[in-house]
Structures are given as C-alpha cells and as structure tokens.
Design a protein around this motif. Structure first.
Motif, PDB file in Angstrom:
ATOM      1  N   LYS A 181       0.847  -1.185   0.000  1.00 37.27           N
ATOM      2  CA  LYS A 181       0.000   0.000   0.000  1.00 37.27           C
ATOM      3  C   LYS A 181       0.887   1.242   0.000  1.00 37.27           C
ATOM      4  CE  LYS A 181      -4.014   2.025   2.351  1.00 37.27           C
ATOM      5  NZ  LYS A 181      -4.821   2.133   1.131  1.00 37.27           N
ATOM      6  N   GLY A 182       0.552   2.199  -0.849  1.00 39.66           N
ATOM      7  CA  GLY A 182       1.356   3.399  -0.997  1.00 39.66           C
ATOM      8  C   GLY A 182       2.242   3.371  -2.230  1.00 39.66           C
ATOM      9  N   ALA A 183       2.332   2.210  -2.887  1.00 44.62           N
ATOM     10  CA  ALA A 183       3.214   2.089  -4.058  1.00 44.62           C
ATOM     11  C   ALA A 183       2.701   2.881  -5.249  1.00 44.62           C
ATOM     12  CB  ALA A 183       3.370   0.615  -4.430  1.00 44.62           C
ATOM     13  N   LEU A 184       1.378   2.939  -5.396  1.00 42.80           N
ATOM     14  CA  LEU A 184       0.765   3.628  -6.532  1.00 42.80           C
ATOM     15  C   LEU A 184      -0.326   4.542  -5.992  1.00 42.80           C
ATOM     16  CD1 LEU A 184       0.586   0.472  -8.814  1.00 42.80           C
ATOM     17  CD2 LEU A 184       2.191   2.374  -9.057  1.00 42.80           C
ATOM     18  N   PRO A 185       0.063   5.695  -5.471  1.00 42.88           N
ATOM     19  CA  PRO A 185      -0.861   6.524  -4.691  1.00 42.88           C
ATOM     20  C   PRO A 185      -2.064   7.046  -5.470  1.00 42.88           C
ATOM     21  CG  PRO A 185       1.227   7.669  -5.071  1.00 42.88           C
ATOM     22  CD  PRO A 185       1.430   6.249  -5.468  1.00 42.88           C
ATOM     23  N   ALA A 186      -1.911   7.395  -6.733  1.00 45.28           N
ATOM     24  CA  ALA A 186      -3.053   7.928  -7.486  1.00 45.28           C
ATOM     25  C   ALA A 186      -4.130   6.864  -7.650  1.00 45.28           C
ATOM     26  CB  ALA A 186      -2.597   8.456  -8.842  1.00 45.28           C
ATOM     27  N   ALA A 187      -3.737   5.667  -8.023  1.00 43.72           N
ATOM     28  CA  ALA A 187      -4.705   4.581  -8.189  1.00 43.72           C
ATOM     29  C   ALA A 187      -5.385   4.246  -6.870  1.00 43.72           C
ATOM     30  CB  ALA A 187      -4.016   3.348  -8.763  1.00 43.72           C
ATOM     31  N   GLU A 188      -4.625   4.255  -5.795  1.00 45.40           N
ATOM     32  CA  GLU A 188      -5.195   3.942  -4.490  1.00 45.40           C
ATOM     33  C   GLU A 188      -6.204   5.005  -4.067  1.00 45.40           C
ATOM     34  OE1 GLU A 188      -1.950   3.143  -1.765  1.00 45.40           O
ATOM     35  OE2 GLU A 188      -0.933   1.946  -3.313  1.00 45.40           O
ATOM     36  N   ASP A 189      -5.876   6.267  -4.313  1.00 41.84           N
ATOM     37  CA  ASP A 189      -6.777   7.354  -3.943  1.00 41.84           C
ATOM     38  C   ASP A 189      -8.063   7.300  -4.761  1.00 41.84           C
ATOM     39  OD1 ASP A 189      -7.125  10.042  -2.483  1.00 41.84           O
ATOM     40  OD2 ASP A 189      -7.460  10.593  -4.587  1.00 41.84           O
ATOM     41  N   VAL A 190      -7.934   7.055  -6.064  1.00 40.61           N
ATOM     42  CA  VAL A 190      -9.134   6.972  -6.914  1.00 40.61           C
ATOM     43  C   VAL A 190     -10.012   5.806  -6.469  1.00 40.61           C
ATOM     44  CG1 VAL A 190      -9.939   6.499  -9.262  1.00 40.61           C
ATOM     45  CG2 VAL A 190      -8.109   8.158  -8.890  1.00 40.61           C
ATOM     46  N   SER A 191      -9.407   4.675  -6.144  1.00 39.12           N
ATOM     47  CA  SER A 191     -10.180   3.516  -5.701  1.00 39.12           C
ATOM     48  C   SER A 191     -10.967   3.804  -4.429  1.00 39.12           C
ATOM     49  CB  SER A 191      -9.256   2.314  -5.473  1.00 39.12           C
ATOM     50  OG  SER A 191      -8.742   1.833  -6.687  1.00 39.12           O
ATOM     51  N   GLU A 192     -10.424   4.648  -3.577  1.00 38.56           N
ATOM     52  CA  GLU A 192     -11.081   4.967  -2.307  1.00 38.56           C
ATOM     53  C   GLU A 192     -12.211   5.982  -2.465  1.00 38.56           C
ATOM     54  OE1 GLU A 192      -8.111   6.253   0.433  1.00 38.56           O
ATOM     55  OE2 GLU A 192      -7.078   4.307   0.464  1.00 38.56           O
ATOM     56  N   HIS A 193     -12.225   6.729  -3.571  1.00 38.12           N
ATOM     57  CA  HIS A 193     -13.178   7.832  -3.698  1.00 38.12           C
ATOM     58  C   HIS A 193     -14.087   7.774  -4.930  1.00 38.12           C
ATOM     59  CE1 HIS A 193      -9.888   9.564  -1.132  1.00 38.12           C
ATOM     60  NE2 HIS A 193     -10.955   9.794  -0.393  1.00 38.12           N
ATOM     61  N   CYS A 194     -13.922   6.763  -5.782  1.00 40.28           N
ATOM     62  CA  CYS A 194     -14.701   6.721  -7.029  1.00 40.28           C
ATOM     63  C   CYS A 194     -16.120   6.200  -6.796  1.00 40.28           C
ATOM     64  CB  CYS A 194     -13.991   5.857  -8.067  1.00 40.28           C
ATOM     65  SG  CYS A 194     -13.765   4.142  -7.570  1.00 40.28           S
ATOM     66  N   LEU A 195     -17.051   6.750  -7.566  1.00 35.59           N
ATOM     67  CA  LEU A 195     -18.443   6.316  -7.508  1.00 35.59           C
ATOM     68  C   LEU A 195     -19.077   6.565  -8.874  1.00 35.59           C
ATOM     69  CD1 LEU A 195     -20.643   5.213  -5.548  1.00 35.59           C
ATOM     70  CD2 LEU A 195     -21.403   7.591  -5.286  1.00 35.59           C
ATOM     71  N   SER A 196     -19.709   5.535  -9.429  1.00 34.84           N
ATOM     72  CA  SER A 196     -20.366   5.658 -10.728  1.00 34.84           C
ATOM     73  C   SER A 196     -21.851   5.927 -10.529  1.00 34.84           C
ATOM     74  CB  SER A 196     -20.161   4.388 -11.546  1.00 34.84           C
ATOM     75  OG  SER A 196     -18.798   4.196 -11.833  1.00 34.84           O
ATOM     76  N   LEU A 197     -22.321   7.003 -11.179  1.00 33.75           N
ATOM     77  CA  LEU A 197     -23.723   7.403 -11.092  1.00 33.75           C
ATOM     78  C   LEU A 197     -24.524   6.780 -12.241  1.00 33.75           C
ATOM     79  CD1 LEU A 197     -23.279  11.226 -10.346  1.00 33.75           C
ATOM     80  CD2 LEU A 197     -23.557   9.345  -8.702  1.00 33.75           C
ATOM     81  N   PRO A 198     -25.850   6.707 -12.110  1.00 35.88           N
ATOM     82  CA  PRO A 198     -26.661   6.124 -13.176  1.00 35.88           C
ATOM     83  C   PRO A 198     -26.478   6.855 -14.505  1.00 35.88           C
ATOM     84  CG  PRO A 198     -27.957   6.340 -11.167  1.00 35.88           C
ATOM     85  CD  PRO A 198     -26.660   7.066 -10.930  1.00 35.88           C
ATOM     86  N   LEU A 199     -26.242   6.081 -15.552  1.00 32.95           N
ATOM     87  CA  LEU A 199     -26.150   6.623 -16.911  1.00 32.95           C
ATOM     88  C   LEU A 199     -26.260   5.461 -17.879  1.00 32.95           C
ATOM     89  CD1 LEU A 199     -23.823   9.377 -18.276  1.00 32.95           C
ATOM     90  CD2 LEU A 199     -24.095   7.251 -19.549  1.00 32.95           C
ATOM     91  N   TYR A 200     -27.246   5.519 -18.762  1.00 30.91           N
ATOM     92  CA  TYR A 200     -27.468   4.445 -19.727  1.00 30.91           C
ATOM     93  C   TYR A 200     -28.438   4.932 -20.793  1.00 30.91           C
ATOM     94  CZ  TYR A 200     -31.265   4.077 -16.309  1.00 30.91           C
ATOM     95  OH  TYR A 200     -32.289   4.375 -15.441  1.00 30.91           O
TER      96      TYR A 200
END
Length: 370
Positions: A329-348
C-alpha cells in the motif's frame, strides 16, 4: 421521487431491438449452424470497419480477447507487461495467463488511465508489451504510448473492453496499437445476451494466428499447428450484436448527452467530474466521479432509491491473488486514492431526463446537508 433508479438498465436497449432480434434468432436456430457461421464473419467485418481496423476476430469473451492478443503477439513466460492497477481483474489475469508478469504503472488522477510518463518509469530489460486500459469509455493517450512503444521496440495492446466507439484524434480503438481487445459482456456499450469478445488488428498474419488459436490451434480439422484455446463467439450472439451495432452511435450520443447534463449540473458540487481531453471522444461506459466521502454519498443515494456502484474498490496491485508481485500500500498513490473515492452514477441509453434530475437533486442535497 419517481421510483427506483438503477445504475444501469438494459431494458430500453432490448425494447429497441426486440422485434428484429427475435426474427434473426429464429433464423439462426432454423439454419442450425451455431458456431462460427456467417453472422460471426459479418460481425467481425462490421466491427473492424466501425472502429477503423482491417481485421476482427470473434472470441468467447473480453478476457480471452486480451489473452489471445498477448499470446498471438509472442508475449510469454518471464516477459513483463506494463499495465494499469485501476481496472477489472481480467486485465492482469490475461497477462498472467500467458505466463507473463504484470507490472503496474500509476494512473493520471484526472483521467484514471496510465500515461507515457508513468509507463516509462516502469520499462526494464524484461518489458515486452504495454497494455493500457481505456477506462469507463475514455481512451488513454495512444499517440504518446505508441511513440513510446515504438522507441523501445515494445508490443502495444489495448484493453478496449469498455470503449467501443471511443476515439482519439478521430481514430478509434485498435488503430494505434498491435491489437485491441473488445468485450461484449451484456452491460458494455455494445453488449450481447451472454459472453462474447473480439480482437481487432491491422496485421493479417496476427489475425490468422488468433483465428487458429481460438479453435485449439487448428486450421484443419484434427490437425493442430500449436496449442490453443476453445474460445469462439457464438453465432446467435453475433447475429444479435449485428442488430445492436446499428444502434450503437445513437446510444453513444445518448450517453454523451446525459454526461454533458451531469457536467453542467454538478460543476459547482465539491466532487471531481470525469475528464475528457480535447482530442478524445469519451463514450461514457460509466459516469464516474470522485467524492471525498464516497461511502456516505453512496448510502445517501441508496436511501433515495438511486443506484450507484464502485468500480473499483481495490486496485490490482493490492489484490490478494497478486500479492506475490510484492506491491505494498502506498506504491501507486493515485490509483489507491481513486479507488477509495470513485463512484459511478446512473447513466445508460433510455435514461429519462426526469430520472437524471432526481439523481442530480439527490447529489446536491447530500452536499448541501454536509
């Protein structure tokens, strides 16, 4: 409140093609050829033309498309393949399946894709290929990655499983690389009614090899030139996908229109909205934001009967199955941060503006309350 709003709803697409689909389904069933028939061959040509490629080879699923592309290009045991940690597990799984070693480069925190700069840091004497993922419908910067690959004599394979129809400088998936993998999983922008995939490429010899690999390494019955796979796109799925392909531009435009409405309505809310560089055409397989209190927002939306999903909560370099690679943990900080804060909203496709307005209202209300 107008009732439950799912994060994705496929019913509109089905109703749009139902009559024609039932007709072609009966046609295929009556003909009795269910494996590698005329519809598979036609779909291969049509998808290749749609994306600007010379060849398409239909296979069993998107994971197989990645695996066969890598194997077909000579990637194998001990080779390193540089890819992204922010993607579905299949990307790394395909690399491991051919005996190669996934090497993870960090992502751009705005676009969520790897870049030539982050990849360059990871190139070693064992590097054989670069495998960018066009995440959520946005192409990575293929021009820069192509230049890097050519300069270092590396293969370039696109995981375009979420990005059919996407473009960079008006050029589609597969055009900048040695091969591109497409998925027809039901929820994809061009989705089948089961599993399916395709490999796109310019090279005739590679196309011939992947056609051989998908049928046990054989071009003549009971004669096997090499060890292969059993990975064929079903004739029924190909026939149904051909109908949906004719609707794809219309459905993509709906996705882009809905995304633009979100961008305009939520630009004053303290969240990070999807980014699309000027020279790219984003096809919004998913509309993914970053929110500091992602889990709180997700729960708030759920309380309002609004669906949302997290893609992806744990980056690949921290997955238990890949612990042997030695990342911490900490090796790839951008990916880790995005994984902790990403959320997909309805769209289709088929999502009504009133439904989207409910989502917008709920997101704004959460932050107003916070």
């Amino acid at each position: 409140m107008m009732g439950k709003i799912p994060v994705i709803d496929l019913s509109y697409q089905w109703q749009s093609v139902k009559t024609e689909s039932l007709s072609v389904l009966e046609e295929v069933l009556n003909q009795g050829q269910y494996i590698l028939g005329n519809h598979v061959a036609a779909l291969e040509q049509e998808v290749a033309e749609y994306t600007g490629n010379r060849y398409g080879v239909g296979v069993g699923n998107g994971t197989d498309a990645l695996t066969l592309a890598l194997h077909g290009l000579g990637v194998g045991a001990g080779d390193e393949v540089i890819t992204t940690p922010f993607t579905f597990f299949a990307t790394a799984e395909a690399i491991a399946a051919v005996g190669a070693i996934p090497v993870f480069a960090d992502i751009d925190p705005k676009t969520f894709v790897i870049t030539a700069e982050t990849v360059k840091e990871k190139i070693s004497s064992k590097t054989k290929a670069i495998l960018p993922v066009h995440i959520f419908g946005l192409m990575a910067d293929m021009k820069s990655l192509q230049e890097l690959a050519r300069a270092d004599g590396l293969k370039l394979v696109e995981d375009a499983c979420q990005a059919i129809g996407a473009k960079q400088d008006s050029r589609g998936i597969g055009v900048y690389s040695d091969a591109a993998a497409v998925s027809f999983f039901p929820t994809k922008n061009l989705g089948s009614y089961g599993d399916g995939g395709m490999v796109l490429m310019e090279d005739e010899e590679l196309a011939a090899r992947i056609k051989r690999l998908r049928v046990h390494g054989s071009t003549q019955k009971y004669r096997h030139a090499e060890l292969g796979w059993n990975s064929r796109l079903d004739e029924i799925q190909a026939a149904l996908l051909r109908i949906k392909l004719r609707k794809l531009d219309e459905w993509t435009k709906q996705r882009q229109t809905l995304a633009a409405r979100y961008q305009e309505a939520l630009n004053q809310v303290p969240i990070q909205l999807p980014s699309s560089p000027r020279d790219t055409e984003h096809v919004y397989h998913l509309y993914t934001i970053l929110a500091q209190d992602r889990d709180g927002l997700k729960q708030h939306l759920s309380n309002q009967q609004i669906g949302s999903s997290v893609y992806y909560p744990l980056p690949l370099h921290l997955q238990p199955a890949l612990a042997g690679l030695g990342y911490q943990k900490g090796a790839l900080p951008a990916a880790e941060d995005v994984s902790e804060h990403c959320l997909s909203l309805p769209l289709y496709p088929g999502m009504e503006e009133q439904q989207q307005d409910e989502v917008i209202k709920a997101v704004k209300a959460y932050f107003a309350g916070a």
